[in-house]
Design an enzyme around this catalytic site. Structure first.
Site, PDB file in Angstrom:
ATOM      1  N   ASN A  18      10.029   0.763  -3.992  1.00 24.02           N
ATOM      2  CA  ASN A  18      11.172   1.690  -3.899  1.00 24.02           C
ATOM      3  C   ASN A  18      11.923   1.635  -5.230  1.00 24.02           C
ATOM      4  O   ASN A  18      12.670   0.687  -5.480  1.00 24.02           O
ATOM      5  CB  ASN A  18      12.080   1.273  -2.735  1.00 24.02           C
ATOM      6  CG  ASN A  18      13.333   2.127  -2.644  1.00 24.02           C
ATOM      7  OD1 ASN A  18      13.392   3.208  -3.251  1.00 24.02           O
ATOM      8  ND2 ASN A  18      14.325   1.675  -1.902  1.00 24.02           N
ATOM      9  N   LYS A  20      14.293   3.449  -6.136  1.00 21.02           N
ATOM     10  CA  LYS A  20      15.694   3.894  -5.970  1.00 21.02           C
ATOM     11  C   LYS A  20      16.036   4.955  -7.025  1.00 21.02           C
ATOM     12  O   LYS A  20      15.183   5.779  -7.337  1.00 21.02           O
ATOM     13  CB  LYS A  20      16.645   2.700  -6.017  1.00 21.02           C
ATOM     14  CG  LYS A  20      16.202   1.558  -5.097  1.00 21.02           C
ATOM     15  CD  LYS A  20      17.270   0.535  -4.877  1.00 21.02           C
ATOM     16  CE  LYS A  20      16.688  -0.636  -4.115  1.00 21.02           C
ATOM     17  NZ  LYS A  20      17.690  -1.478  -3.514  1.00 21.02           N
ATOM     18  N   HIS A  96      17.173   4.207   4.896  1.00 20.62           N
ATOM     19  CA  HIS A  96      17.465   3.045   4.032  1.00 20.62           C
ATOM     20  C   HIS A  96      18.953   2.722   4.143  1.00 20.62           C
ATOM     21  O   HIS A  96      19.790   3.620   4.218  1.00 20.62           O
ATOM     22  CB  HIS A  96      17.084   3.356   2.582  1.00 20.62           C
ATOM     23  CG  HIS A  96      17.053   2.127   1.722  1.00 20.62           C
ATOM     24  ND1 HIS A  96      18.201   1.538   1.263  1.00 20.62           N
ATOM     25  CD2 HIS A  96      16.031   1.368   1.279  1.00 20.62           C
ATOM     26  CE1 HIS A  96      17.871   0.458   0.553  1.00 20.62           C
ATOM     27  NE2 HIS A  96      16.557   0.337   0.544  1.00 20.62           N
ATOM     28  N   GLU A  98      21.055   1.894   2.039  1.00 17.52           N
ATOM     29  CA  GLU A  98      21.908   2.483   0.992  1.00 17.52           C
ATOM     30  C   GLU A  98      22.300   3.907   1.364  1.00 17.52           C
ATOM     31  O   GLU A  98      23.390   4.371   1.011  1.00 17.52           O
ATOM     32  CB  GLU A  98      21.179   2.412  -0.366  1.00 17.52           C
ATOM     33  CG  GLU A  98      21.160   0.979  -0.892  1.00 17.52           C
ATOM     34  CD  GLU A  98      20.013   0.645  -1.831  1.00 17.52           C
ATOM     35  OE1 GLU A  98      19.310   1.562  -2.273  1.00 17.52           O
ATOM     36  OE2 GLU A  98      19.827  -0.559  -2.095  1.00 17.52           O
ATOM     37  N   GLU A 169      15.034  -4.932   6.855  1.00 15.11           N
ATOM     38  CA  GLU A 169      15.692  -5.210   5.585  1.00 15.11           C
ATOM     39  C   GLU A 169      17.125  -5.666   5.846  1.00 15.11           C
ATOM     40  O   GLU A 169      18.041  -4.815   5.947  1.00 15.11           O
ATOM     41  CB  GLU A 169      15.738  -3.947   4.730  1.00 15.11           C
ATOM     42  CG  GLU A 169      14.387  -3.388   4.380  1.00 15.11           C
ATOM     43  CD  GLU A 169      14.454  -2.633   3.059  1.00 15.11           C
ATOM     44  OE1 GLU A 169      13.838  -3.094   2.100  1.00 15.11           O
ATOM     45  OE2 GLU A 169      15.162  -1.620   2.983  1.00 15.11           O
ATOM     46  N   GLY A 175      18.833  -6.617  -2.977  1.00 16.04           N
ATOM     47  CA  GLY A 175      19.382  -6.629  -4.333  1.00 16.04           C
ATOM     48  C   GLY A 175      20.267  -7.826  -4.650  1.00 16.04           C
ATOM     49  O   GLY A 175      21.004  -7.799  -5.637  1.00 16.04           O
ATOM     50  N   SER A 212      15.047  -8.519  -1.696  1.00  9.53           N
ATOM     51  CA  SER A 212      14.891  -9.485  -2.791  1.00  9.53           C
ATOM     52  C   SER A 212      13.504 -10.129  -2.853  1.00  9.53           C
ATOM     53  O   SER A 212      13.368 -11.297  -3.203  1.00  9.53           O
ATOM     54  CB  SER A 212      15.971 -10.568  -2.713  1.00  9.53           C
ATOM     55  OG  SER A 212      17.242  -9.998  -2.957  1.00  9.53           O
TER      56      SER A 212
END
Ligand code: PEP
Length: 252
Positions: A18, A20, A96, A98, A169, A175, A212
C-alpha cells in the site's frame, strides 16, 4: 469471474504493497514499480499512477487503494470499479483506517464498496482494526465484529465465487514502528473466523496482518500457517524491503 482467492500465484501467502499517497512523481512511481515487480505481490499505487504502473509491471498484480460504489455517473472526484477493472486492476483495499478516520468512511459505505468490488470481479481487501483507546477500553472484539458484520453484510445473501481478503490492522500499529504481536494476531484470526461463522457468513477469506511490517519482523507473522499474508505500508516504498518480505512469505 475470478475463482476462489483469485489465484494470484503459486504461493499461499499474499503480500500487499500500500503506497498510500506516495511517491510524489510519476517517474519515482515507475522506478519503484519496476524494482518491485515480483510474483506474489499486489501493488496498490495512488489512482494517478495505476495506468503507468500497470504498464511497468509484468509479474506483480495491480490493486487500488479505494473505489466508489457506483459504476458511473455524476460523482466528482471518484473512481469507479468499472474504470479500475478496465485498467487491469484485480484488487481493491476498502475501509482502510486512514479513510475511516480522515474521511469519515462508515461501515455502511464500506459495505457498499465491498459489494461494488465483488460485482466487478475485483477482490476486496477489507481492513479492520481498533484504535489504541478502544483496545485499552477492552473494545477490540466489539469493534472488529461490527466492522466485519456490517462491512460484509451486502455479500452475505449473494451467491459469490470471489472471497474477500480481510486485513487485521490495529490502528495503533500502523506507521508507528510497533507491530502487534504474532500471538495476538493468531487470536484475532480465530476471532475473525468465529465471527464469520456466528454471523452466518459462508465466506472463506484469507486473513492477513498489517501494521509496521518490515523485512525484520515479517517472518514472525508469516511463518504461521493461519496468517495468510501481510499488508505493508511504509516499507513497501523501498523495493529491496518489499522484495525481502515476499521472499520470506514464499518460504511458508
Ligand atoms: C497500511 O498502510 O495499511 C500499513 C499497515 O502501513 P504501515 O506498514 O506503514 O504500518
Amino acid at each position: 469471474m475470478c475463482g476462489i482467492y483469485d489465484k494470484i500465484s503459486s504461493m499461499d501467502k499474499i503480500i500487499i504493497a500500500n503506497w498510500k499517497m506516495n511517491p510524489a512523481s510519476l517517474k519515482e512511481a515507475e522506478k519503484i514499480a519496476k524494482e518491485s515487480d515480483v510474483e506474489d505481490l499486489i501493488i496498490c499505487p495512488p489512482f494517478l499512477f495505476l495506468e503507468a504502473v500497470s504498464k511497468t509491471i509484468h509479474k506483480a498484480k495491480l490493486g487500488a487503494q479505494d473505489l466508489f460504489w457506483e459504476d458511473k455517473g455524476a460523482y466528482t472526484g471518484e473512481v469507479s470499479p468499472v474504470e479500475l477493472k478496465n485498467l487491469g486492476v484485480k484488487y481493491a483495499i476498502i475501509g482502510h483506517s486512514e479513510r475511516r478516520q480522515n474521511l469519515g468512511e462508515t461501515d455502511k459505505i464500506v459495505a457498499k464498496k465491498i459489494a461494488a468490488a465483488v460485482d466487478n470481479d475485483l477482490t476486496p481487501i477489507l481492513c479492520v482494526g481498533e484504535t489504541k483507546d478502544e483496545r485499552a477500553a477492552g473494545k477490540t472484539e466489539e469493534i472488529i465484529k461490527r466492522e466485519l458484520k456490517i462491512g460484509l453484510s451486502l455479500l452475505a445473501n449473494q451467491p459469490h465465487t470471489l472471497n474477500p481478503i480481510i486485513a487485521y490492522e490495529p490502528i495503533w500499529a500502523i506507521g508507528t514502528g510497533t507491530p502487534d504481536t504474532p500471538e495476538n494476531m493468531l487470536n484475532m484470526v480465530k476471532f475473525i473466523k468465529e465471527t464469520l461463522v456466528t454471523s452466518g457468513y459462508t465466506l472463506n477469506p484469507k486473513i492477513i496482518y498489517g501494521g509496521s511490517v518490515n523485512s525484520q519482523n515479517a517472518e514472525e507473522f508469516l511463518k504461521h500457517e493461519e496468517i495468510n499474508g501481510a499488508l505493508v505500508g511504509g516499507a513497501s516504498l523501498k523495493s529491496e524491503e518489499i522484495i525481502k518480505i515476499v521472499k520470506i512469505a514464499k518460504q511458508y
